[in-house]
Design a protein around this motif. Structure first.
Motif, PDB file in Angstrom:
ATOM      1  N   LEU A 126      58.941 -45.115 -54.486  1.00 31.76           N
ATOM      2  CA  LEU A 126      58.675 -45.986 -53.341  1.00 31.76           C
ATOM      3  C   LEU A 126      59.653 -47.159 -53.293  1.00 31.76           C
ATOM      4  O   LEU A 126      60.043 -47.604 -52.207  1.00 31.76           O
ATOM      5  CB  LEU A 126      57.227 -46.477 -53.395  1.00 31.76           C
ATOM      6  N   VAL A 127      60.071 -47.647 -54.457  1.00 29.68           N
ATOM      7  CA  VAL A 127      61.105 -48.686 -54.503  1.00 29.68           C
ATOM      8  C   VAL A 127      62.415 -48.118 -53.972  1.00 29.68           C
ATOM      9  O   VAL A 127      63.120 -48.756 -53.170  1.00 29.68           O
ATOM     10  CB  VAL A 127      61.277 -49.224 -55.936  1.00 29.68           C
ATOM     11  N   ALA A 128      62.753 -46.881 -54.384  1.00 28.50           N
ATOM     12  CA  ALA A 128      63.995 -46.254 -53.947  1.00 28.50           C
ATOM     13  C   ALA A 128      64.010 -46.038 -52.439  1.00 28.50           C
ATOM     14  O   ALA A 128      65.072 -46.088 -51.800  1.00 28.50           O
ATOM     15  CB  ALA A 128      64.182 -44.924 -54.667  1.00 28.50           C
ATOM     16  N   ARG A 129      62.846 -45.800 -51.838  1.00 24.09           N
ATOM     17  CA  ARG A 129      62.752 -45.598 -50.389  1.00 24.09           C
ATOM     18  C   ARG A 129      62.706 -46.905 -49.617  1.00 24.09           C
ATOM     19  O   ARG A 129      62.680 -46.911 -48.383  1.00 24.09           O
ATOM     20  CB  ARG A 129      61.510 -44.764 -50.057  1.00 24.09           C
ATOM     21  N   ALA A 156      57.434 -54.149 -49.540  1.00 24.91           N
ATOM     22  CA  ALA A 156      58.694 -54.763 -49.143  1.00 24.91           C
ATOM     23  C   ALA A 156      58.536 -55.568 -47.865  1.00 24.91           C
ATOM     24  O   ALA A 156      57.864 -55.144 -46.919  1.00 24.91           O
ATOM     25  CB  ALA A 156      59.765 -53.693 -48.953  1.00 24.91           C
ATOM     26  N   GLY A 157      59.165 -56.740 -47.847  1.00 22.99           N
ATOM     27  CA  GLY A 157      59.130 -57.567 -46.646  1.00 22.99           C
ATOM     28  C   GLY A 157      60.119 -57.097 -45.605  1.00 22.99           C
ATOM     29  O   GLY A 157      59.842 -57.095 -44.412  1.00 22.99           O
ATOM     30  N   GLN A 158      61.307 -56.670 -46.042  1.00 25.08           N
ATOM     31  CA  GLN A 158      62.323 -56.135 -45.139  1.00 25.08           C
ATOM     32  C   GLN A 158      62.246 -54.621 -45.189  1.00 25.08           C
ATOM     33  O   GLN A 158      62.573 -54.005 -46.194  1.00 25.08           O
ATOM     34  CB  GLN A 158      63.722 -56.616 -45.547  1.00 25.08           C
ATOM     35  N   ARG A 159      61.800 -54.029 -44.101  1.00 21.75           N
ATOM     36  CA  ARG A 159      61.606 -52.588 -44.053  1.00 21.75           C
ATOM     37  C   ARG A 159      62.877 -51.892 -43.610  1.00 21.75           C
ATOM     38  O   ARG A 159      63.628 -52.405 -42.777  1.00 21.75           O
ATOM     39  CB  ARG A 159      60.478 -52.252 -43.066  1.00 21.75           C
ATOM     40  N   PRO A 160      63.136 -50.667 -44.127  1.00 21.91           N
ATOM     41  CA  PRO A 160      64.271 -49.894 -43.610  1.00 21.91           C
ATOM     42  C   PRO A 160      64.001 -49.457 -42.182  1.00 21.91           C
ATOM     43  O   PRO A 160      62.848 -49.426 -41.749  1.00 21.91           O
ATOM     44  CB  PRO A 160      64.305 -48.677 -44.557  1.00 21.91           C
TER      45      PRO A 160
END
Length: 466
Positions: A60-63, A77-81
């Motif tokens: 999940l960190v890698a994604r 994550a605060g900043q989403r891909p």
């Protein structure tokens, strides 16, 4: 943080943990900045190993869905891909992902045979009628070809639709009918209006694969209701409604996509009662209405638009390029949909609406669909024989329409067969592209209008070894 884990073929515990957390993040049930349980706490809560949790968190960190903070823990994550609809669900092989199915349908080589696609061949559609309609529109001095149309759409076409609905025993005032650029756009507008990220939506299992794509775009939680030859299982529908409290149920009640089945009146009445009991809005996608040889009661006719939103389009019968769809619903819903339409597209395709009105009123559309039904009937009989010759059965025998839901021999996987067939220039529709539960691996959807070429069956016979 407790999640549901089960023994599933081809799906590891790590996969399930990743999918559950990813769904929580996508639906905003796990908001940015939320701290996840420690590895030890998560493992103990779910009775799994710490190494399993470590691997899931690392994925999940890698994604880009989680952040790891040294000696502090894991956080959403605060900043989403950027959101990417083409990204496969972690539980699915890419070959049976619904977005792969959409892309394959419209992007494969033009010389590829497409027995799995969802539309009729170009030579079956209304090209000559459209040309006449466009010429008539160009000659008419009162035609509207420059300015925006009215928010609800071209009034003469809505009046004509009102008459068509009355023939289907659906009473809709003129203000209850709104034009859109397609059935897909109509469903997207409804989803935008009525669901929020994280809301639950029911679909049939199997269902039209683009429902799954669109609902994913809206970050909805999708629950599949097993679909039987006479419609969705009403007992499971009620049990799942009590558990999930869905906002919407999205279905084809007539000439169901992909199975071709039609909901029985008994099942329809029970579904409407459950929808009332659990306050569920039903979206009835009746895009294949004009393919039906012997009309059956619609959910919208039984409910009279109290809880049912009725959707249709002319894309399947006339032209995919001429975008013209419609919604019929309660006046308060139409008001909200109209505001949303104005906010997102201002107007719809006024030229297509005027041409469609011309075809409906000069009698050419009626003659065209009568001829289509005859061609579908003949093609359906031929494809049934061809499928039987190579050892494929049918899940049910539809009352018309374009689709047959074929059953493969025991132990065969339609996604594997589809991959091999595509390498030989044949685009199939594997069953799990339509299934939320991924339980349709033995099925293929065939479009009878696109399945007349004998090379299709020669390739399948060789792949199947029959």
């Amino acid at each position: 943080m407790k999640i549901d884990l089960a023994t599933q073929a081809g799906r590891t515990i790590v996969d399930q943990v990743v999918a559950a957390i990813a769904e929580g993040v996508e639906s905003r049930n796990l908001p940015p900045g939320r701290k996840l349980p420690s590895i030890r706490a998560f493992a103990e809560a779910n009775d799994i190993s710490k190494s399993t949790v470590v691997e899931a968190y690392d994925r999940l960190v890698a994604r880009g869905l989680l952040e790891s903070r040294h000696k502090v823990g894991f956080f959403v994550a605060g900043q989403r891909p950027p959101f990417d609809l083409s990204e496969p669900d972690p539980a699915r092989d890419r070959d049976i992902d619904p977005m792969w199915m959409v892309r394959q349908s419209v992007e494969v080589d033009s010389h590829c045979l497409k027995p799995g696609c969802g539309w009729l061949p170009a030579e079956w559609l209304g090209g000559d009628g459209l040309r006449r309609g466009f010429r008539a529109l160009a000659r008419a001095p009162q035609s509207q070809i420059i300015d925006y149309g009215r928010p609800l759409g071209y009034a003469p076409l809505r009046t004509q639709l009102q008459r068509i609905f009355a023939e289907r025993s659906i009473e809709a005032g003129l203000g209850q009918i709104m034009l859109t650029d397609s059935g897909t756009q109509a469903i997207d507008l409804i989803n935008r209006l009525l669901i929020q990220p994280g809301d639950t939506v029911f679909v049939d299992d199997p269902c039209y694969f683009n429902y799954l794509c669109n609902l994913r775009a809206h970050r909805a939680k999708v629950v599949g209701i097993p679909f039987r030859p006479n419609g969705p299982d009403p007992d499971i529908f009620a049990a799942e409604a009590a558990r999930h409290h869905p906002r919407l149920y999205l279905s084809n009640a007539t000439l169901h996509n992909p199975t071709g089945a039609t909901m029985s009146p008994a099942v329809a009445h029970r579904l409407l009662k459950h929808a009332e009991d659990f306050d569920i809005t039903i979206v009835e996608d009746d895009i294949f209405a004009d393919f039906e040889e012997h009309p059956t009661p619609r959910l919208a006719s039984l409910d009279q638009l109290k809880r049912v939103i009725y959707v249709g389009s002319f894309s399947k019968t006339m032209s995919s390029a001429m975008r013209c769809g419609h919604i019929a619903a309660r006046a308060d819903l139409i008001e909200g949909l109209t505001d949303l339409k104005l906010a997102t597209m201002i107007s719809n395709n006024e030229i297509s609406a005027q041409v469609m009105h011309e075809l409906l009123t000069d009698g050419s559309y009626r003659k065209h669909v009568e001829a289509l039904r005859g061609r579908l009937r003949k093609a359906g009989a031929e494809v049934r024989r061809s499928l039987a010759d190579i050892g494929l059965g049918l899940w049910t025998d539809p009352r018309g329409g374009a689709f047959l839901w074929a059953v493969l021999p025991e132990g065969r996987d339609s996604s594997v067969i589809a991959k091999r067939a595509l390498a030989e220039g044949i685009s199939l529709a594997p069953g799990n592209a339509f299934s939320v539960s991924q339980t349709a691996g033995r099925y293929l959807r065939f479009n009878v209008a696109q399945s007349g070429h004998q090379r299709i069956y020669e390739v399948l016979r060789r792949i199947l070894g029959t």
